[in-house]
Scaffold this active site. Structure first.
Site, mmCIF file in Angstrom:
data_model
loop_
_atom_site.group_PDB
_atom_site.id
_atom_site.type_symbol
_atom_site.label_atom_id
_atom_site.label_comp_id
_atom_site.label_asym_id
_atom_site.label_seq_id
_atom_site.Cartn_x
_atom_site.Cartn_y
_atom_site.Cartn_z
ATOM 1 N N PHE A 1 -15.863 -11.501 -8.506
ATOM 2 C CA PHE A 1 -15.749 -12.250 -7.244
ATOM 3 C C PHE A 1 -16.721 -13.428 -7.169
ATOM 4 C CE2 PHE A 1 -12.505 -10.505 -4.452
ATOM 5 C CZ PHE A 1 -12.008 -9.559 -5.341
ATOM 6 N N LEU A 2 -16.962 -14.029 -8.330
ATOM 7 C CA LEU A 2 -17.789 -15.238 -8.380
ATOM 8 C C LEU A 2 -16.973 -16.399 -8.958
ATOM 9 C CD1 LEU A 2 -21.319 -13.963 -9.522
ATOM 10 C CD2 LEU A 2 -20.587 -14.671 -7.240
ATOM 11 N N LYS B 1 -7.554 -11.501 7.900
ATOM 12 C CA LYS B 1 -7.414 -10.689 9.121
ATOM 13 C C LYS B 1 -8.564 -9.696 9.258
ATOM 14 C CE LYS B 1 -4.403 -6.839 7.693
ATOM 15 N NZ LYS B 1 -5.371 -5.757 7.733
ATOM 16 N N ARG C 1 1.172 -14.523 2.268
ATOM 17 C CA ARG C 1 0.518 -14.379 3.573
ATOM 18 C C ARG C 1 -0.884 -14.986 3.504
ATOM 19 N NH1 ARG C 1 1.562 -8.025 4.749
ATOM 20 N NH2 ARG C 1 1.384 -7.909 2.494
ATOM 21 N N ARG D 1 -6.029 -3.887 -4.887
ATOM 22 C CA ARG D 1 -5.748 -5.321 -4.793
ATOM 23 C C ARG D 1 -4.275 -5.550 -5.127
ATOM 24 N NH1 ARG D 1 -9.583 -6.700 -9.531
ATOM 25 N NH2 ARG D 1 -8.676 -4.675 -9.994
ATOM 26 N N VAL E 1 0.827 -1.209 0.000
ATOM 27 C CA VAL E 1 0.000 0.000 0.000
ATOM 28 C C VAL E 1 0.861 1.260 0.000
ATOM 29 C CG1 VAL E 1 -1.660 1.330 1.378
ATOM 30 C CG2 VAL E 1 -2.003 -1.111 1.029
ATOM 31 N N CYS F 1 -5.289 -9.608 3.516
ATOM 32 C CA CYS F 1 -6.393 -8.759 3.986
ATOM 33 C C CYS F 1 -7.648 -9.526 4.414
ATOM 34 C CB CYS F 1 -6.752 -7.739 2.915
ATOM 35 S SG CYS F 1 -5.435 -6.527 2.674
HETATM 36 P P1 NAD Z 1 3.219 -4.527 4.138
HETATM 37 O O1 NAD Z 1 3.586 -5.475 5.220
HETATM 38 O O2 NAD Z 1 3.420 -4.919 2.712
HETATM 39 O O3 NAD Z 1 4.023 -3.138 4.337
HETATM 40 C C1 NAD Z 1 4.056 -2.438 5.527
HETATM 41 C C2 NAD Z 1 5.458 -1.841 5.677
HETATM 42 O O4 NAD Z 1 5.469 -0.960 6.797
HETATM 43 C C3 NAD Z 1 6.540 -2.885 5.938
HETATM 44 O O5 NAD Z 1 7.529 -2.817 4.923
HETATM 45 C C4 NAD Z 1 7.086 -2.493 7.318
HETATM 46 O O6 NAD Z 1 8.488 -2.730 7.439
HETATM 47 C C5 NAD Z 1 6.759 -1.032 7.374
HETATM 48 N N1 NAD Z 1 6.716 -0.434 8.710
HETATM 49 C C6 NAD Z 1 6.369 -0.991 9.894
HETATM 50 N N2 NAD Z 1 6.454 -0.088 10.875
HETATM 51 C C7 NAD Z 1 6.858 1.074 10.317
HETATM 52 C C8 NAD Z 1 7.142 2.374 10.822
HETATM 53 N N3 NAD Z 1 6.983 2.683 12.112
HETATM 54 N N4 NAD Z 1 7.566 3.313 9.961
HETATM 55 C C9 NAD Z 1 7.732 3.043 8.640
HETATM 56 N N5 NAD Z 1 7.492 1.829 8.121
HETATM 57 C C10 NAD Z 1 7.057 0.861 8.941
HETATM 58 O O7 NAD Z 1 1.702 -4.113 4.407
HETATM 59 P P2 NAD Z 1 0.613 -3.680 3.336
HETATM 60 O O8 NAD Z 1 0.093 -4.893 2.667
HETATM 61 O O9 NAD Z 1 1.122 -2.561 2.541
HETATM 62 O O10 NAD Z 1 -0.547 -3.169 4.318
HETATM 63 C C11 NAD Z 1 -0.429 -1.965 5.058
HETATM 64 C C12 NAD Z 1 -1.798 -1.608 5.588
HETATM 65 O O11 NAD Z 1 -2.698 -1.387 4.488
HETATM 66 C C13 NAD Z 1 -2.468 -2.678 6.446
HETATM 67 O O12 NAD Z 1 -3.258 -2.060 7.408
HETATM 68 C C14 NAD Z 1 -3.358 -3.403 5.462
HETATM 69 O O13 NAD Z 1 -4.457 -4.018 6.074
HETATM 70 C C15 NAD Z 1 -3.828 -2.259 4.571
HETATM 71 N N6 NAD Z 1 -4.208 -2.649 3.212
HETATM 72 C C16 NAD Z 1 -3.500 -3.595 2.542
HETATM 73 C C17 NAD Z 1 -3.874 -3.916 1.235
HETATM 74 C C18 NAD Z 1 -3.142 -4.975 0.458
HETATM 75 O O14 NAD Z 1 -3.671 -5.435 -0.565
HETATM 76 N N7 NAD Z 1 -1.958 -5.402 0.866
HETATM 77 C C19 NAD Z 1 -4.942 -3.254 0.632
HETATM 78 C C20 NAD Z 1 -5.634 -2.276 1.359
HETATM 79 C C21 NAD Z 1 -5.252 -1.983 2.653
HETATM 80 C C1 UDX Z 2 -8.490 -7.547 -1.302
HETATM 81 C C2 UDX Z 2 -9.584 -6.587 -1.814
HETATM 82 O O1 UDX Z 2 -10.054 -7.028 -3.079
HETATM 83 C C3 UDX Z 2 -9.039 -5.168 -1.937
HETATM 84 O O2 UDX Z 2 -10.084 -4.280 -2.300
HETATM 85 C C4 UDX Z 2 -8.472 -4.747 -0.573
HETATM 86 O O3 UDX Z 2 -7.921 -3.459 -0.652
HETATM 87 C C5 UDX Z 2 -7.415 -5.734 -0.100
HETATM 88 O O4 UDX Z 2 -7.992 -7.061 -0.059
HETATM 89 P P1 UDX Z 2 -6.358 -8.746 -2.340
HETATM 90 O O5 UDX Z 2 -6.106 -9.276 -0.979
HETATM 91 O O6 UDX Z 2 -5.230 -8.205 -3.126
HETATM 92 O O7 UDX Z 2 -7.458 -7.578 -2.286
HETATM 93 O O8 UDX Z 2 -6.983 -9.937 -3.190
HETATM 94 P P2 UDX Z 2 -8.339 -10.226 -3.969
HETATM 95 O O9 UDX Z 2 -8.106 -10.094 -5.418
HETATM 96 O O10 UDX Z 2 -9.484 -9.520 -3.404
HETATM 97 O O11 UDX Z 2 -8.503 -11.780 -3.649
HETATM 98 C C6 UDX Z 2 -8.628 -12.220 -2.293
HETATM 99 C C7 UDX Z 2 -8.751 -13.726 -2.247
HETATM 100 O O12 UDX Z 2 -9.993 -14.143 -2.817
HETATM 101 C C8 UDX Z 2 -7.662 -14.458 -3.056
HETATM 102 O O13 UDX Z 2 -7.268 -15.611 -2.349
HETATM 103 C C9 UDX Z 2 -8.373 -14.806 -4.349
HETATM 104 O O14 UDX Z 2 -7.822 -15.931 -4.995
HETATM 105 C C10 UDX Z 2 -9.773 -15.093 -3.839
HETATM 106 N N1 UDX Z 2 -10.804 -14.929 -4.873
HETATM 107 C C11 UDX Z 2 -11.080 -13.696 -5.371
HETATM 108 C C12 UDX Z 2 -11.512 -16.039 -5.310
HETATM 109 O O15 UDX Z 2 -11.270 -17.166 -4.860
HETATM 110 N N2 UDX Z 2 -12.502 -15.848 -6.232
HETATM 111 C C13 UDX Z 2 -12.802 -14.641 -6.752
HETATM 112 O O16 UDX Z 2 -13.717 -14.573 -7.595
HETATM 113 C C14 UDX Z 2 -12.067 -13.521 -6.321
#
Ligand code: NAD
Ligand code: UDX
Length: 426
Positions: free
Chosen positions: A245-246, A259, A324, A150, A12, A256
């Protein structure tokens, strides 16, 4: 040009920083992981994410994007600080807020007067207040701006959002934040922080519900002799339902959905509401992992004890290197518990995976087929469509394939002599 700091250089944070620099803002992105920042300074993106390396290199070369490990220094003089740090699941199921609180405590004394701190991490209702307390800066507004990207299409999703959600106590600060996204063409939902935070959890919970629903329908299809692909097609044309998502599969996973569904169940519980519907969605998902493993065992002739099982794909979906909470990894763990000797291949996984020490990690898909009694296709990587199935069959002890993603054509596999099972297809 606005000066912005982004804390956290993960999926993100790095996407947010690179895209905001692409819009012409001056962005500094930090991380506590020194190795990650050292790579980024040299234009090396440490995650697999389409279009991100190009944007990072663009920002580095035009000077709009820079990287640092020093949060306090990075926030000096910036107008906006985005918090994009992890909020992992704690043992209770609730979101662990310690990274957010630590980051806020660290930057509080260094923020510019009347700057804005933006929670982009996924955080429980009330978290803007938690950040406000940790910052100890009454002049600084804390806003919620949940992210809906995503993995695998993070840049595309950031640049083409369905909507932008801003949760703010004051309209003036919401307007200031929305100006950052002027280049985007999307509706902006300006609301209170609690509603913004709830929108994020509700969106993920709804999408997880959709996938669990189609997985349950797939189980029904198997029982009644219907084809889930046809059912999903017929459902998806209804605009109230929609086609996305079907896709049935091995159950949802990733960093995501697992958790965030757990956290929302706890948020509801703490507020006195029993979110039984969502608990059911999670239960269907856990069953789904077991259902696909049971089918693989059936294809192996009833037992995988001391027998080789080849697994294609380890990431939680295609297009990402993220493992993850990957259903593929969950499947591998189940197989190992059943005594299988697992060989696995994934195009993005080159190093042995922590926690999967008993798995032989192969460097090409054919190596994973050698001596296998069944192949389990767990992640929908496109390259698996184009395998030489004659060769696969020749390498296996017996040709059998469990297609957890309905990626392949059963009729084609059967012509190659395979016993083939998929999800929800008679
Ligand atoms: P990530 O683990 O890929 O990245 C987070 C980064 O933050 C890590 O590299 C970590 O080392 C760093 N970090 C930790 N503590 C820090 C600090 N004090 N200062 C600076 N950096 C620090 O996580 P992510 O997947 O990018 O997710 C971040 C947040 O966004 C979470 O709350 C997650 O739920 C949310 N989110 C994730 C997604 C996704 O698809 N991954 C989508 C939407 C929202
Ligand atoms: C999700 C949300 O889509 C996104 O909006 C949010 O910001 C972060 O969480 P992501 O975790 O990247 O994104 O994956 P996503 O493409 O949503 O898929 C999630 C899980 O559902 C995967 O394991 C995927 O394989 C599964 N999935 C998704 C299915 O099994 N069937 C589907 O039709 C769609």
């Amino acid at each position: 040009m606005t000066r912005i700091a982004v804390l956290g250089a993960g999926y993100v944070g790095l996407t947010t920083a690179a895209c905001l620099a692409h819009f012409g803002h001056q962005v500094i992105c930090t991380d506590v992981n020194e190795e990650r920042i050292a790579a980024l300074v040299n234009g090396v993106v440490p995650i697999v994410e389409a279009e991100l390396p190009e944007l990072v290199r663009e920002g580095l070369s035009n000077g709009l994007l820079s990287f640092s490990t020093d949060n306090a220094d990075a926030v000096h003089g910036v107008e906006f600080t985005f918090l994009c740090v992890p909020t992992p699941q704690s043992p209770s199921g609730r979101a662990d807020m310690s990274y957010i609180e630590a980051a806020a405590r660290e930057i509080g004394p260094h923020l510019a007067r009347e700057s804005i701190v933006v929670n982009k991490s996924t955080v429980p209702v009330g978290s803007t207040k938690v950040v406000e307390r940790a910052l100890r800066r009454p002049d600084v507004a804390v806003l919620s701006n949940p992210e809906f990207l995503r993995e695998g299409s993070a840049v595309h999703d950031f640049l083409h959002p369905d909507r932008i959600v801003i949760g703010a106590e004051s309209e003036a600060s919401a307007v200031r934040l929305s100006a950052l996204f002027l280049r985007l063409s999307a509706p902006v939902v300006v609301t209170d922080p609690a509603s913004a935070e709830t929108i994020k959890y509700a969106a993920n919970a709804f999408l997880a519900t959709k996938v669990s629903f189609i997985n349950a329908v797939a189980a029904l299809c198997e029982a009644v002799g219907a084809d889930v692909r046809q059912v999903a097609l017929g459902l998806g044309y209804d605009r109230r339902i929609g086609p996305e998502f079907l896709r049935p599969g091995p159950g949802w996973g990733g960093s995501c959905f697992p958790k965030d569904t757990a956290a929302l169940i706890r948020i509801a519980e703490d507020a006195g509401y029993d979110f039984g519907l969502l608990a059911g969605v999670v239960a269907v998902n856990e069953e789904q992992h077991q259902r696909v493993v049971a089918k693989a065992v059936e294809l192996a002739g009833g037992s995988v004890q001391d027998r080789v099982v080849g697994v294609l794909g380890l990431t939680f979906k295609a297009g990402t290197d993220d493992m993850r909470n990957s259903p593929a990894v969950e499947i591998v763990r189940h197989l190992i518990r059943l005594g299988a000797i697992v060989k696995a291949y994934d195009p993005t996984v080159r190093e042995p995976v922590a926690g999967l020490d008993d798995v032989e990690l192969c460097q090409d898909p054919y190596a994973a087929c050698e001596g296998a009694v069944v192949m389990v296709l767990a992640t929908e990587w496109d390259e698996f469509r184009w395998l030489d199935f004659d060769k696969v069959s020749g390498l296996m002890e017996r040709p059998a394939l469990m297609d957890c993603r309905n990626l392949l054509e059963g009729a084609m596999l059967r012509r190659f002599g395979f016993e083939y099972k998929a999800v929800g297809i008679p």
